[in-house]
Design an enzyme around this catalytic site. Structure first.
Site, PDB file in Angstrom:
ATOM      1  N   SER A   1      68.070  71.848  65.388  1.00 29.13           N
ATOM      2  CA  SER A   1      69.041  70.909  65.947  1.00 29.13           C
ATOM      3  C   SER A   1      68.812  69.523  65.346  1.00 29.13           C
ATOM      4  CB  SER A   1      68.940  70.905  67.468  1.00 29.13           C
ATOM      5  OG  SER A   1      70.026  70.224  68.042  1.00 29.13           O
TER       6      SER A   1
ATOM      7  N   ASP B   1      76.841  79.351  68.154  1.00 32.36           N
ATOM      8  CA  ASP B   1      76.463  77.984  68.533  1.00 32.36           C
ATOM      9  C   ASP B   1      77.701  77.115  68.704  1.00 32.36           C
ATOM     10  OD1 ASP B   1      75.279  75.518  68.901  1.00 32.36           O
ATOM     11  OD2 ASP B   1      73.924  75.677  67.189  1.00 32.36           O
TER      12      ASP B   1
ATOM     13  N   HIS C   1      72.864  78.094  70.399  1.00 35.69           N
ATOM     14  CA  HIS C   1      72.070  76.998  69.852  1.00 35.69           C
ATOM     15  C   HIS C   1      70.578  77.325  69.859  1.00 35.69           C
ATOM     16  CE1 HIS C   1      71.649  73.034  68.291  1.00 35.69           C
ATOM     17  NE2 HIS C   1      70.923  72.600  69.305  1.00 35.69           N
TER      18      HIS C   1
END
Length: 609
Positions: free
Chosen positions: A465, A553, A585
């Site tokens: 991320s 995601d 995610h």
């Protein structure tokens, strides 16, 4: 002992020990849509005090839709006929990991009659969750506003929301918290006279320092028990950074509240006296983490862990007021032996790079090294966290543990902007991503490679991320320094992400702009977003990189990683792309977790040898 054993999208089952005694097909009554299972946001299941009613959340009942060309005639009254021509209307949900959650309603199942009461006095512009009973049969719940449109909610406790009370006698709704704040996680004292909850400002960084609030159920007044902490000194209390509260979090005296929170690089227990407002920490003396799961009659059930210690349950008796820090913990079972890993905390004062508003905010890193590093130098993995407003603690994480047991040293970087270090640190990063956080990580890396145990020629970087954002920045801004890289679901082009993510506000805020639901991306905002993105450095990349994507995601769309991969391949750079279906995610399914672990190790070994 009667308990609710299982809930699916349409059934409630009630079990007594090993025997199912009742089952309710609640959807057959057509009072509401699918039941919302416990998802960390909306879903809840609560018995009434007399165990004759069950409180739960579901999708609101919506009118049936049909095509203009559907010739079937429904054998129902005119008012129940399907609405034609709207079956393809857009239905917005709450985003990442809450896909399919649209409009949530609160329901009461009468376990004796099987009747369902859907609370229809709750405003339709609210999605409902985190509901609890009051002693007199009322209901306290959180309502999130979903107009004019929803923004992703998970990991984002800054969405407009409030605490409400439904009166069982009048069916009226009363708002208990400040409508200008984002309030959640309500919890009643055992006698029902005091309600605590957390609140944040609306908007801004997704995780910030929260306030602990108390609502007096008799007088109707709100009190700030613990305020936001801006800039704590040294090891002072840094404020509240909690993701949840235990269902039972009150001490036996009905005055103290017990929950866990991040305290710099540790997760520890906070005891807050609701009368004196005093905050007392209970921190693990060995440097690990403590997480409280329950407290009953002052007996605490706690999970203990550290970087080199797998989690295990312990119990403790909460000491009397004023002496809570002296709590001692007794394992419920024999813990697994500690791993052959040592760790220590590194502190950094970026005096040459002060923030123009907040000055020099100290930040930290956790260096973890296999104990056999005395005999040979270890390759190093630099590991920045995601968020960016998150934190690495000394909690046990499986993937890093596997890396270290495979011979790697790791440095977990809590760059400025991390939670647990005061609210000024959090707010120092928006508008400076791609610069301040990158330089903080690089300062850590350059410091650590000077140590005798580290092989300075074998440095890798890994993150997911925003950690992936930093990974791609680092290999672009410092070409040749890192010999291998891996990132999972990385942000690579903020300007390209703003129109496709469930959190467009993140793109604005971290790029240094205010966000409202009516915000339009302009040439100025897109340019600034691009100028903070790692994609701009793609020509400078020399490091072989492995990119891993969760193909479901909604937070950082897979196109971010795919675009970066394609641009690298077009420049004859070494890159590999792996996509995991049925993962969002966090790449968490067993198959994907195992596969990604081995692939990362293989990639690092290939390019560090």
């Amino acid at each position: 002992m009667t308990f609710l054993n299982k809930i699916c999208f349409f059934l409630h089952q009630i079990w007594n020990h090993c025997k199912k005694i009742k089952q309710y097909d609640v959807l057959s009554k057509e009072k509401h849509g699918k039941i919302c299972t416990k998802d960390g946001q909306f879903g809840c299941l609560h018995w009434s005090k007399d165990e004759t009613k069950l409180l739960y959340v579901s999708e609101r009942k919506t009118p049936k839709m049909a095509s203009y060309f559907d010739t079937k005639k429904a054998d129902k009254p005119e008012e129940e006929q399907p609405i034609r021509g709207h079956e393809h209307d857009f239905k917005q949900d709450w985003g990442e990991q809450l896909v399919g959650k649209h409009k949530l309603a609160l329901n009461i199942l009468d376990l004796n009659s099987g009747d369902i009461n859907t609370l229809d006095t709750i405003p339709e512009d609210l999605s409902i969750g985190q509901a609890i009973w009051t002693p007199d049969g009322g209901i306290i719940f959180v309502g999130w506003k979903h107009e004019p449109y929803r923004l992703g909610l998970i990991y984002c406790p800054i969405r407009p929301s409030a605490i409400y009370l439904w009166d069982s006698k009048t069916s009226s709704i009363k708002q208990l918290s400040d409508e200008s704040r984002a309030s959640s996680l309500p919890n009643l004292s055992p006698d029902g006279t005091k309600l605590i909850y957390l609140d944040n400002q609306v908007g801004g960084p997704h995780y910030q320092c929260a306030r602990l609030m108390m609502y007096d159920m008799k007088s109707g007044t709100n009190t700030v028990l613990v305020d936001v902490v801006k800039n704590p000194k040294a090891d002072e209390f840094p404020g509240i950074y909690s993701y949840s509260l235990p269902q039972r979090c009150w001490a036996a005296d009905g005055k103290r509240v017990v929950f866990d929170s991040v305290w710099r690089h540790q997760e520890g227990i906070l005891v807050v006296d609701t009368e004196t407002k005093k905050v007392t920490p209970i921190l693990c003396k060995s440097g690990g983490c403590l997480k409280i799961t329950d407290i009953h009659q002052d007996r605490m059930l706690v999970v203990r862990s550290s970087i080199n210690q797998q989690p295990y349950f312990s119990i403790s008796q909460l000491p009397e007021s004023g002496n809570e820090s002296s709590a001692e913990f007794l394992p419920l079972d024999d813990p697994e032996p500690p791993l052959d890993i040592s760790f220590k905390i590194l502190k950094f004062q970026p005096t040459s790079r002060p923030h123009p508003t907040f000055g020099v905010n100290e930040y930290e890193a956790i260096l973890a090294i296999p104990k056999d590093a005395e005999q040979k130098k270890c390759p190093l993995i630099v590991f920045p966290h995601g968020g960016p407003h998150s934190v690495h603690t000394t909690d046990f994480l499986l993937l890093p543990a596997v890396f270290m047991l495979s011979g790697f040293a790791m440095v977990y970087v809590n760059y400025r902007g991390s939670t647990g270090y005061g609210d000024d640190s959090v707010h120092s990063l928006p508008g400076r991503v791609g610069d301040q956080d990158v330089k903080d990580c690089q300062e850590v890396a350059e410091s650590v490679i000077k140590l005798d145990q580290i092989d300075e020629n074998k440095v890798a970087v890994f993150g997911g991320s925003h950690g992936g954002f930093l990974t791609t920045h680092l290999i672009g801004q410092y070409p040749g320094f890192y010999k291998a890289a891996c990132c999972r679901n990385p942000v690579t082009n903020i300007a390209g992400m703003v129109a496709t993510t469930d959190i467009p506000d993140w793109c604005y805020v971290e790029a240094g702009f205010d966000f409202t639901h009516s915000s339009l991306t302009t040439g100025e905002t897109l340019t600034e977003m691009w100028n903070k993105s790692p994609m701009q450095y793609v020509d400078k990349v020399e490091t072989p990189i492995l990119i891993m994507l969760g193909l479901e995601d909604a937070r950082v769309p897979p196109k971010q990683g795919e675009e970066y991969y394609k641009k690298l391949r077009a420049r004859n750079k070494k890159a590999r792309l792996i996509g995991y279906s049925d993962n969002s995610h966090p790449i968490l399914t067993v198959e994907a977790s195992a596969d990604s672990c081995i692939n990362i190790l293989d990639w690092f070994w290939q390019h560090l040898d």
